[in-house]
Design a protein around this motif. Structure first.
Motif, PDB file in Angstrom:
ATOM      1  N   LEU A  54      42.174  48.340  49.307  1.00 18.73           N
ATOM      2  CA  LEU A  54      43.503  48.795  49.046  1.00 18.73           C
ATOM      3  C   LEU A  54      43.836  47.788  47.549  1.00 18.73           C
ATOM      4  O   LEU A  54      44.156  46.735  47.370  1.00 18.73           O
ATOM      5  N   VAL A  55      43.560  45.548  48.543  1.00 14.74           N
ATOM      6  CA  VAL A  55      44.177  44.627  48.582  1.00 14.74           C
ATOM      7  C   VAL A  55      43.409  44.780  47.254  1.00 14.74           C
ATOM      8  O   VAL A  55      44.012  44.234  46.075  1.00 14.74           O
ATOM      9  N   ASN A  56      42.684  44.554  46.338  1.00 15.26           N
ATOM     10  CA  ASN A  56      41.166  43.785  45.589  1.00 15.26           C
ATOM     11  C   ASN A  56      41.552  45.230  44.443  1.00 15.26           C
ATOM     12  O   ASN A  56      40.397  45.200  43.007  1.00 15.26           O
ATOM     13  N   LYS A  57      41.557  46.457  45.265  1.00 18.90           N
ATOM     14  CA  LYS A  57      41.900  47.784  43.289  1.00 18.90           C
ATOM     15  C   LYS A  57      39.880  48.283  43.815  1.00 18.90           C
ATOM     16  O   LYS A  57      39.768  48.370  42.339  1.00 18.90           O
ATOM     17  N   ARG A  58      39.564  48.251  44.510  1.00 17.11           N
ATOM     18  CA  ARG A  58      37.829  48.460  44.374  1.00 17.11           C
ATOM     19  C   ARG A  58      37.456  48.963  45.372  1.00 17.11           C
ATOM     20  O   ARG A  58      37.251  48.605  46.824  1.00 17.11           O
ATOM     21  N   THR A  59      36.283  49.828  45.465  1.00 12.66           N
ATOM     22  CA  THR A  59      35.766  50.464  45.946  1.00 12.66           C
ATOM     23  C   THR A  59      34.538  49.837  46.571  1.00 12.66           C
ATOM     24  O   THR A  59      33.634  50.774  47.210  1.00 12.66           O
ATOM     25  N   GLY A  93      24.635  46.396  45.835  1.00  6.59           N
ATOM     26  CA  GLY A  93      25.883  46.378  47.405  1.00  6.59           C
ATOM     27  C   GLY A  93      27.728  47.692  47.127  1.00  6.59           C
ATOM     28  O   GLY A  93      28.066  47.659  47.045  1.00  6.59           O
ATOM     29  N   TYR A  94      27.281  48.661  46.258  1.00  3.97           N
ATOM     30  CA  TYR A  94      27.404  50.054  45.847  1.00  3.97           C
ATOM     31  C   TYR A  94      27.624  50.885  47.036  1.00  3.97           C
ATOM     32  O   TYR A  94      25.994  51.162  46.584  1.00  3.97           O
ATOM     33  N   GLY A  95      28.160  51.858  46.696  1.00  2.00           N
ATOM     34  CA  GLY A  95      27.861  53.584  47.606  1.00  2.00           C
ATOM     35  C   GLY A  95      28.042  54.246  46.683  1.00  2.00           C
ATOM     36  O   GLY A  95      28.603  54.180  45.250  1.00  2.00           O
ATOM     37  N   LEU A  96      27.003  55.087  47.071  1.00  3.06           N
ATOM     38  CA  LEU A  96      26.796  56.364  45.790  1.00  3.06           C
ATOM     39  C   LEU A  96      27.770  57.588  46.535  1.00  3.06           C
ATOM     40  O   LEU A  96      27.398  57.871  47.638  1.00  3.06           O
ATOM     41  N   LEU A  97      28.323  58.472  45.782  1.00  3.31           N
ATOM     42  CA  LEU A  97      29.037  59.670  45.980  1.00  3.31           C
ATOM     43  C   LEU A  97      28.307  60.457  45.262  1.00  3.31           C
ATOM     44  O   LEU A  97      28.215  60.959  43.999  1.00  3.31           O
ATOM     45  N   LEU A  98      27.834  61.378  45.366  1.00  2.08           N
ATOM     46  CA  LEU A  98      27.358  62.652  44.932  1.00  2.08           C
ATOM     47  C   LEU A  98      28.283  63.638  44.997  1.00  2.08           C
ATOM     48  O   LEU A  98      28.554  64.172  45.959  1.00  2.08           O
ATOM     49  N   GLN A 110      42.699  64.209  38.532  1.00  3.94           N
ATOM     50  CA  GLN A 110      42.744  64.685  40.412  1.00  3.94           C
ATOM     51  C   GLN A 110      41.837  63.866  40.852  1.00  3.94           C
ATOM     52  O   GLN A 110      42.502  62.327  41.184  1.00  3.94           O
ATOM     53  N   PHE A 111      40.613  63.830  40.800  1.00  2.00           N
ATOM     54  CA  PHE A 111      39.631  62.791  41.265  1.00  2.00           C
ATOM     55  C   PHE A 111      39.573  61.343  41.126  1.00  2.00           C
ATOM     56  O   PHE A 111      39.876  60.830  41.581  1.00  2.00           O
ATOM     57  N   THR A 112      40.143  61.169  39.511  1.00  2.00           N
ATOM     58  CA  THR A 112      40.440  59.458  38.758  1.00  2.00           C
ATOM     59  C   THR A 112      41.426  58.853  38.929  1.00  2.00           C
ATOM     60  O   THR A 112      41.793  57.514  39.080  1.00  2.00           O
ATOM     61  N   ASN A 113      42.272  59.356  39.473  1.00  2.00           N
ATOM     62  CA  ASN A 113      43.703  59.271  39.858  1.00  2.00           C
ATOM     63  C   ASN A 113      43.976  59.119  41.635  1.00  2.00           C
ATOM     64  O   ASN A 113      44.543  58.673  41.770  1.00  2.00           O
ATOM     65  N   GLU A 114      43.130  59.560  41.824  1.00  2.00           N
ATOM     66  CA  GLU A 114      42.853  58.634  43.174  1.00  2.00           C
ATOM     67  C   GLU A 114      42.190  58.133  43.772  1.00  2.00           C
ATOM     68  O   GLU A 114      42.501  57.316  45.363  1.00  2.00           O
ATOM     69  N   GLY A 115      41.911  56.484  42.650  1.00  2.00           N
ATOM     70  CA  GLY A 115      41.124  55.923  42.608  1.00  2.00           C
ATOM     71  C   GLY A 115      39.694  55.790  43.951  1.00  2.00           C
ATOM     72  O   GLY A 115      39.334  54.950  44.355  1.00  2.00           O
ATOM     73  N   LEU A 116      39.142  56.745  44.611  1.00  2.17           N
ATOM     74  CA  LEU A 116      38.057  56.696  44.983  1.00  2.17           C
ATOM     75  C   LEU A 116      37.249  56.360  45.457  1.00  2.17           C
ATOM     76  O   LEU A 116      36.512  55.743  45.601  1.00  2.17           O
ATOM     77  N   VAL A 117      36.575  55.750  43.705  1.00  6.42           N
ATOM     78  CA  VAL A 117      35.612  55.437  42.365  1.00  6.42           C
ATOM     79  C   VAL A 117      35.562  53.938  41.930  1.00  6.42           C
ATOM     80  O   VAL A 117      36.907  54.070  41.320  1.00  6.42           O
ATOM     81  N   ASP A 118      35.229  53.213  41.911  1.00  5.02           N
ATOM     82  CA  ASP A 118      35.207  52.632  40.460  1.00  5.02           C
ATOM     83  C   ASP A 118      34.674  52.839  39.300  1.00  5.02           C
ATOM     84  O   ASP A 118      34.838  52.644  38.385  1.00  5.02           O
ATOM     85  N   GLY A 119      33.750  54.396  39.385  1.00  4.71           N
ATOM     86  CA  GLY A 119      33.466  54.700  38.331  1.00  4.71           C
ATOM     87  C   GLY A 119      32.805  55.675  38.142  1.00  4.71           C
ATOM     88  O   GLY A 119      31.990  55.677  39.343  1.00  4.71           O
ATOM     89  N   VAL A 120      31.711  56.262  37.489  1.00  3.54           N
ATOM     90  CA  VAL A 120      31.455  57.610  37.437  1.00  3.54           C
ATOM     91  C   VAL A 120      30.323  57.332  36.119  1.00  3.54           C
ATOM     92  O   VAL A 120      30.021  57.617  35.305  1.00  3.54           O
TER      93      VAL A 120
END
Length: 174
Positions: A54-59, A93-98, A110-120
């Motif tokens: 949340l602080v650095n806007k990177r997940t 050093g990244y996690g992966l959501l499948l 909606q997914f991108t607006n929620e900011g859950l990930v840094d990229g797709v």
């Protein structure tokens, strides 16, 4: 659960000093840094990755959108792609959501607006793939395994099927 406030109290410093000692963003004295690290160890403190995000806007999370896995067809090549993506995200050093279910434009927005990930990373890309145009319009970072009919400005990797077919045909002809 130990918090950064607990570490600051134990070390006798401010919360921001603890943050600087752990992140290295600002210089602090070695003596203070050692006090903070000792408090971290004694309290068994682990930074909250969600709070840091949340602080650095990177997940530090990448999403792999692979709708075809929802079908019953999954071959070794596709599994190799998924395994390679997993290995590479871990290396950096990244996690992966499948995500295995198809997402329509509203769900992707909606997914991108929620900011859950840094990229797709998109798999099973079609020649005229609405996901690609949508992500470009949204200005969301993405890359593709596969390509569209028009790839100008798009990042992608793909198999060179033309060369593979040429090699196969030449081998058989020889």
């Amino acid at each position: 659960m130990t918090t950064i406030v607990d570490v600051a109290k134990k070390a006798g410093v401010s919360v921001s000093t603890v943050s600087y000692a752990l992140s290295g963003v600002r210089r602090i004295s070695e003596k203070t840094r050692q006090r903070v690290l000792q408090a971290v160890e004694e309290l068994n403190y682990h930074p909250n990755l969600l709070a840091r995000g949340l602080v650095n806007k990177r997940t530090k999370i990448i999403a792999l959108l692979y709708p075809a896995i929802a079908s019953d067809f999954l071959d070794d090549l596709q599994l190799d792609f998924i395994a390679s993506v997993t290995k590479t995200t871990t290396h950096y050093g990244y996690g992966l959501l499948l995500f295995t279910s198809p997402m329509d434009e509203q769900e992707i927005t909606q997914f991108t607006n929620e900011g859950l990930v840094d990229g797709v990373i998109l798999m099973e890309v079609q020649r005229h793939d609405p996901r690609v145009e949508l992500l470009k319009q949204l200005g969301y970072p993405f890359t593709m395994i596969g390509h569209t009919a028009c790839n100008e400005g798009n990042s992608f990797v793909d198999m060179d099927f033309y060369s593979a077919l040429h090699l196969c045909t030449r081998h058989l002809a020889e």
